[in-house]
Design an enzyme around this catalytic site. Structure first.
Site, PDB file in Angstrom:
ATOM      1  N   ASP A  21      -5.533  -1.481   5.982  1.00 54.48           N
ATOM      2  CA  ASP A  21      -4.537  -2.549   6.072  1.00 54.48           C
ATOM      3  C   ASP A  21      -3.682  -2.277   7.306  1.00 54.48           C
ATOM      4  O   ASP A  21      -3.694  -1.172   7.856  1.00 54.48           O
ATOM      5  CB  ASP A  21      -3.657  -2.572   4.804  1.00 54.48           C
ATOM      6  N   SER A  22      -2.894  -3.289   7.702  1.00 53.81           N
ATOM      7  CA  SER A  22      -1.966  -3.080   8.811  1.00 53.81           C
ATOM      8  C   SER A  22      -0.867  -2.084   8.406  1.00 53.81           C
ATOM      9  O   SER A  22      -0.236  -1.489   9.268  1.00 53.81           O
ATOM     10  CB  SER A  22      -1.326  -4.413   9.186  1.00 53.81           C
ATOM     11  N   TYR A  53       0.514  -7.391  11.654  1.00 50.85           N
ATOM     12  CA  TYR A  53      -0.615  -8.083  12.268  1.00 50.85           C
ATOM     13  C   TYR A  53      -0.405  -9.604  12.265  1.00 50.85           C
ATOM     14  O   TYR A  53      -0.900 -10.301  13.139  1.00 50.85           O
ATOM     15  CB  TYR A  53      -1.907  -7.804  11.470  1.00 50.85           C
ATOM     16  N   GLY A  54       0.301 -10.096  11.262  1.00 48.01           N
ATOM     17  CA  GLY A  54       0.349 -11.540  10.986  1.00 48.01           C
ATOM     18  C   GLY A  54       0.968 -12.390  12.067  1.00 48.01           C
ATOM     19  O   GLY A  54       0.806 -13.613  12.069  1.00 48.01           O
ATOM     20  N   CYS A  84      -6.561  -6.487   3.656  1.00 51.27           N
ATOM     21  CA  CYS A  84      -5.605  -7.219   4.474  1.00 51.27           C
ATOM     22  C   CYS A  84      -6.176  -8.616   4.710  1.00 51.27           C
ATOM     23  O   CYS A  84      -7.253  -8.752   5.312  1.00 51.27           O
ATOM     24  CB  CYS A  84      -5.438  -6.491   5.811  1.00 51.27           C
ATOM     25  N   CYS A 192      -1.268 -12.275   0.969  1.00 52.90           N
ATOM     26  CA  CYS A 192      -1.000 -11.139   1.848  1.00 52.90           C
ATOM     27  C   CYS A 192      -0.735  -9.955   0.932  1.00 52.90           C
ATOM     28  O   CYS A 192       0.048 -10.068  -0.022  1.00 52.90           O
ATOM     29  CB  CYS A 192       0.237 -11.425   2.704  1.00 52.90           C
ATOM     30  N   HIS A 194       0.856  -7.288   1.299  1.00 50.90           N
ATOM     31  CA  HIS A 194       2.241  -6.791   1.280  1.00 50.90           C
ATOM     32  C   HIS A 194       3.094  -7.510   0.237  1.00 50.90           C
ATOM     33  O   HIS A 194       4.130  -6.996  -0.173  1.00 50.90           O
ATOM     34  CB  HIS A 194       2.903  -6.986   2.650  1.00 50.90           C
TER      35      HIS A 194
HETATM   36  N1  DGL Z   1      -1.062  -6.998   4.528  1.00 46.41           N
HETATM   37  C1  DGL Z   1      -1.579  -7.933   5.449  1.00 46.41           C
HETATM   38  C2  DGL Z   1      -2.239  -9.123   4.771  1.00 46.41           C
HETATM   39  O1  DGL Z   1      -2.720  -9.007   3.682  1.00 46.41           O
HETATM   40  C3  DGL Z   1      -0.841  -8.338   6.685  1.00 46.41           C
HETATM   41  C4  DGL Z   1       0.571  -8.020   6.935  1.00 46.41           C
HETATM   42  C5  DGL Z   1       0.897  -8.030   8.418  1.00 46.41           C
HETATM   43  O2  DGL Z   1       0.644  -7.002   9.029  1.00 46.41           O
HETATM   44  O3  DGL Z   1       1.390  -9.034   8.930  1.00 46.41           O
HETATM   45  O4  DGL Z   1      -2.322 -10.178   5.328  1.00 46.41           O
END
Ligand code: DGL
Length: 327
Positions: A21-22, A53-54, A84, A192, A194
């Site tokens: 994951d990020s 990452y988003g 992710c 997501c 997170h």
């Molecule tokens: N946890 C990631 C997801 O499921 C992305 C979070 C991010 O880095 O923006 O999309």
């Protein structure tokens, strides 16, 4: 060595499964894998140097994801779960093209939401990249259910700052969700990983009939079916695991296995205690041992975690445990 003997030795080798994951979001998928499987060797890679990452470009995420998965494969991963949604949306085909091990992606569970509560609209919350992605447009295009979407980039930052339950988090979520007629909703999809840390706050804000759906079960079912031979289920966790069955009235019923397993799990002590952390930690990324005979090696970008970081991981896993039955 005869061919048969060689084949047996190959099948007997313990599989190493990697999660990527990020940041700390993918721990929600790992936490469930730790309950569900036994005797497994896991690797976990959080790209802490490049999170979030988003809000990056697709090309950047492709490059970062190739690096991360390359690292995991070089550490012996026999299969990789991209825990992710954003990296899956941006880079899954490139990853599958670049590596010969199975790469399992993670998609927002809008189909499950539509199948279970499709009489009412679904609201998907995810990162801006996932929401703008072609993959999601194709997925939603196939559904009959009305699907609304809302990017929540700040929620990723709150999670990474370890701010899960503060007035600022509540204010942000209340304000963003107020853009929708929540009473009309059937379900909220967490697109997501997170966002799993915020199930309690979301539950508080949403009308009680709105179900909260994550994509964790679907991803682990996929992992089990792709690597079935080498992955053993923990006792009481045969398929379908944590089977959330949604009844016609929108009620939710969990498989009998789930709470029994929670009790057993707590009784054994959740995850690595500080003694194990201190002993398990090494320069090479020490293995941390968990109940069910599972182990995990953690990496932040390419680096092994120090003892303080490992203690934080334990706190994240505890919070995720507390969130898992909120639906
Ligand atoms: N946890 C990631 C997801 O499921 C992305 C979070 C991010 O880095 O923006 O999309």
């Amino acid at each position: 060595m005869s061919y048969n003997l060689f084949l047996n030795l190959t099948l007997d080798k313990d599989l190493k499964i990697a999660f990527f994951d990020s940041g700390i979001g993918g721990l929600s998928v790992l936490a469930e894998a730790l309950r569900r499987f036994s005797g497994a060797e896991f690797l976990y890679f959080a790209d802490e140097d490049h999170v979030p990452y988003g809000t990056k470009s697709r090309a950047e995420i492709v490059r970062l994801s190739l690096d991360a998965v390359g690292f995991l494969v070089s550490r012996g991963a026999d299969g990789v779960v991209v825990a992710c949604n954003t990296a899956t949306s941006a880079a899954i085909s490139e990853l599958r093209g670049a590596f010969s091990v199975p790469v399992i992606g993670m998609e927002p569970a809008v189909k499950l939401a539509a199948d279970s509560f499709g009489a009412r609209p679904t609201l998907l919350i995810a990162t801006p990249l996932t929401i703008a992605g072609e993959k999601l447009a194709r997925l939603v295009g196939r559904l009959e259910c009305e699907t609304w979407s809302l990017p929540l980039p700040r929620l990723v930052e709150f999670a990474q700052d370890l701010e899960f339950d503060s007035p600022a988090v509540r204010a942000y979520l209340r304000e963003e969700l107020a853009k929708f007629e929540l009473e009309r909703l059937g379900s909220l999809v967490l697109g997501c990983t997170h966002f799993n840390y915020f199930k309690d706050v979301l539950r508080e804000i949403l009308p009680s009939h709105v179900r909260i759906i994550d994509g964790i079960d679907g991803t682990l079912n996929r992992l089990a079916s792709e690597l079935g031979e080498g992955l053993k289920f923990a006792r009481g966790y045969d398929l379908p695991s944590r089977a959330a069955k949604f009844d016609a009235d929108g009620g939710v019923e969990f498989g009998a296995n789930s709470s029994a397993q929670v009790g057993k799990f707590e009784a054994q002590g959740r995850g690595a205690d500080s003694r194990q952390n201190a002993r398990g930690h090494s320069k090479d990324g020490g293995k941390i041992y968990y109940p069910n005979g599972n182990s995990v090696k953690y990496f932040y970008s390419g680096r092994a975690l120090d003892a303080a970081q490992l203690r934080k991981v334990e706190l994240f896993l505890k919070r995720l445990d507390a969130m898992r039955e909120i639906n």
